[in-house]
Write an enzyme that holds these catalytic residues in place. Structure first.
Site, short mmCIF file in Angstrom:
data_model
loop_
_atom_site.label_atom_id
_atom_site.label_comp_id
_atom_site.label_asym_id
_atom_site.label_seq_id
_atom_site.Cartn_x
_atom_site.Cartn_y
_atom_site.Cartn_z
N LYS A 22 0.84 -1.21 0.00
CA LYS A 22 0.00 0.00 0.00
C LYS A 22 0.87 1.25 0.00
O LYS A 22 0.69 2.15 -0.81
CB LYS A 22 -0.88 -0.01 1.26
N ASN A 23 1.84 1.28 0.93
CA ASN A 23 2.60 2.52 1.11
C ASN A 23 3.63 2.76 0.01
O ASN A 23 4.25 3.83 -0.03
CB ASN A 23 3.23 2.55 2.51
N ARG A 92 -4.48 9.88 3.90
CA ARG A 92 -3.29 10.69 4.19
C ARG A 92 -2.42 10.87 2.94
O ARG A 92 -1.81 11.91 2.71
CB ARG A 92 -2.51 9.99 5.31
N ARG A 121 -0.85 14.83 12.85
CA ARG A 121 0.07 14.51 11.74
C ARG A 121 0.36 15.79 10.95
O ARG A 121 -0.31 16.12 9.98
CB ARG A 121 -0.54 13.42 10.85
N PRO A 122 1.41 16.52 11.38
CA PRO A 122 1.69 17.83 10.76
C PRO A 122 2.27 17.69 9.34
O PRO A 122 2.72 16.62 8.95
CB PRO A 122 2.75 18.43 11.70
N ILE A 123 2.24 18.82 8.58
CA ILE A 123 2.85 18.80 7.24
C ILE A 123 3.93 19.90 7.11
O ILE A 123 4.30 20.28 6.01
CB ILE A 123 1.81 18.96 6.11
N ASP A 297 4.32 0.70 11.95
CA ASP A 297 3.05 0.17 11.44
C ASP A 297 2.84 -1.29 11.83
O ASP A 297 1.78 -1.86 11.53
CB ASP A 297 2.98 0.33 9.91
N VAL A 318 8.52 6.82 16.52
CA VAL A 318 8.25 7.48 15.24
C VAL A 318 7.15 8.53 15.43
O VAL A 318 7.32 9.69 15.08
CB VAL A 318 7.85 6.46 14.15
#
Ligand code: EPZ
Length: 407
Positions: A22-23, A92, A121-123, A297, A318
């Site tokens: 997926k990632n 996301r 969850r910052p950007i 994960d 993390v």
């Protein structure tokens, strides 16, 4: 509301093949928007997040065809648009639009990016990368008439910010370097795809060197999903079974293997296949870290195993905190204590329960508890698990589980 009904207490045994990652698939699908041509991606899982990603790039005019696990993406006639908020706020990975839109169209209107919101969850690092390359950033828009090569120093590895920095740097005049980059296998898969599309990217210590490149369509066979593989491996000791995960030996899961063998679980590797068997002999110590560390994960899926056997300690390094899923596991009797980035999980008697999947990996952990607790359990909000686990119900059944998914 969708739910999984699980009749727990069965030993799971047999072989399983993980689907494509997926990632890795998600950033590649979004990165294809920054290319002009036809890309062919093999082994792309047909999961919820991928379906949403496809809908989003289609709204930019990309033509996408799926034949089995192969996606054909034509981005020759794409145009800039404001993507549907309902779509971008549900995954996301829509944050990868920052990179591909700024690179291809010179603009992106910031929207809300969704996904598993187990913590803030910052950007800011994504925006820092754009600004370093010369983009102008306001509260709602990133624009760039011309990006210029730059040195980008990240003070910690971020998968998403590294991906956006890589994509944007390819459209920046001259040479760029990213330091402190994330080196997860899915980041490397994106780099391989971009190179196949004509990108000039070189791996350097702690990062990448990138030169401006014209991008045409690319090709890639997506690697198997390391988190899906690890989840099935943990199901073997969880259900006192024996599970072989095919094509998993090269998935760079070394620190995961080390942690579970340290706890006494058996692993044998034959060619490309990994077989997991036996039970833990002592408490677990899980310390997550960016790659090549123990993957965050796979952290939630380790907690059920701790509670079934000797307990254990989780240090989450993390994310600021990733323990909200433990509330859902509490319904099965899992006993725990959390202290900011650390959780202690105690040996507990697990019993059937009715609960909610709080997020993707926490939901998988709840299914693990249900599979071991003797009796009938229900996990609601189950569609969130299918966003990341392809054919979850049928794969579990093939291993002997008694599960039923209802939409
Ligand atoms: C990716 O998220 C994955 N998502 C996550 O998997 C995974 O947990 C995470 O990487 C870490 O491996 C996808 O690939 C779609 P990060 P991402 O940026 O890119 C901080 C799953 O279950 N940070 O590497 O969003 C952040 O708070 C999902 O499949 C900033 O401070 O994660 C975190 O502490 C969940 N500022 C750390 O960096 C930023 O601008 C790592 O986050 C960005 C991140």
């Amino acid at each position: 509301m969708s739910y999984f009904k699980v009749f727990g207490g069965k030993r799971l045994c047999g072989e399983i093949e993980p689907s494509g990652s997926k990632n890795a698939s998600l950033p590649i699908i979004f990165a294809s928007l920054a290319t002009c041509g036809i890309s062919e991606l093999k082994n792309v899982p047909d999961i919820g997040d991928v379906r949403v990603a496809i809908k989003i790039i289609e709204s930019f005019g990309a033509k996408v065809k799926r034949a089995g696990n192969t996606l054909c993406i034509d981005t020759r006639n794409v145009f800039y648009t404001m993507p549907d908020k309902a779509l971008t706020s549900s995954i996301r990975a829509s944050s990868y639009l920052i990179g591909s839109c700024v690179a291809r169209f010179g603009v992106f209107h910031l929207s809300e990016f969704g996904g598993c919101n187990f913590c803030n969850r910052p950007i800011d690092m994504h925006l820092f990368a754009a600004a370093s390359l010369g983009a102008e950033i306001s509260s709602c828009e990133i624009s760039a008439i011309r990006l210029a090569g730059a040195k980008i120093y990240f003070d910690k590895p971020s998968v998403g910010a590294t991906i956006n920095a890589l994509i944007m740097a390819l459209s920046a005049c001259g040479e760029s370097e990213i330091f402190g980059a994330a080196k997860e296998p899915h980041v490397k898969a994106l780099v391989d795809y971009l190179i196949s599309a004509g990108a000039d990217i070189e791996e350097i210590p702690f990062g990448y060197k990138i030169r401006k490149s014209e991008l045409h369509g690319g090709t890639l066979e997506v690697l198997p999903d390391m988190i899906e593989a690890g989840t099935y491996m943990l199901l073997a000791p969880m259900t006192e079974g024996r599970i072989t995960v095919r094509n998993a030996a090269k998935l760079e899961l070394d620190s995961f293997f080390e942690t579970i063998t340290d706890a006494g679980i058996g692993i044998s590797i034959h060619g490309e296949d990994v077989t997991v068997y036996g039970e833990p002999q002592r408490p677990f110590l899980v310390t997550t870290a960016p790659h090549p560390g123990y993957p965050t994960d796979l952290q939630p899926q380790t907690a059920p195993l701790m509670s079934k056997y000797f307990g254990g300690i989780i240090n989450e390094n993390v994310w600021q905190s990733r323990f909200s899923y433990l509330d859902s596991l509490g319904a099965f009797g899992v006993r725990y204590k959390t202290m900011s980035s650390r959780a202690e999980v105690y040996h507990s008697k697990l019993y059937p329960a009715e609960t909610f999947a709080p997020d993707l990996r926490g939901g998988a952990a709840a299914v693990m508890c249900a599979l071991t607790a003797r009796g009938e359990s229900t996990i609601k909000n189950a569609e969130i698990i299918l966003r990341g686990y392809s054919d979850f119900e049928s794969k579990l059944r093939r291993l002997g589980a008694n599960v039923l998914y209802k939409e």
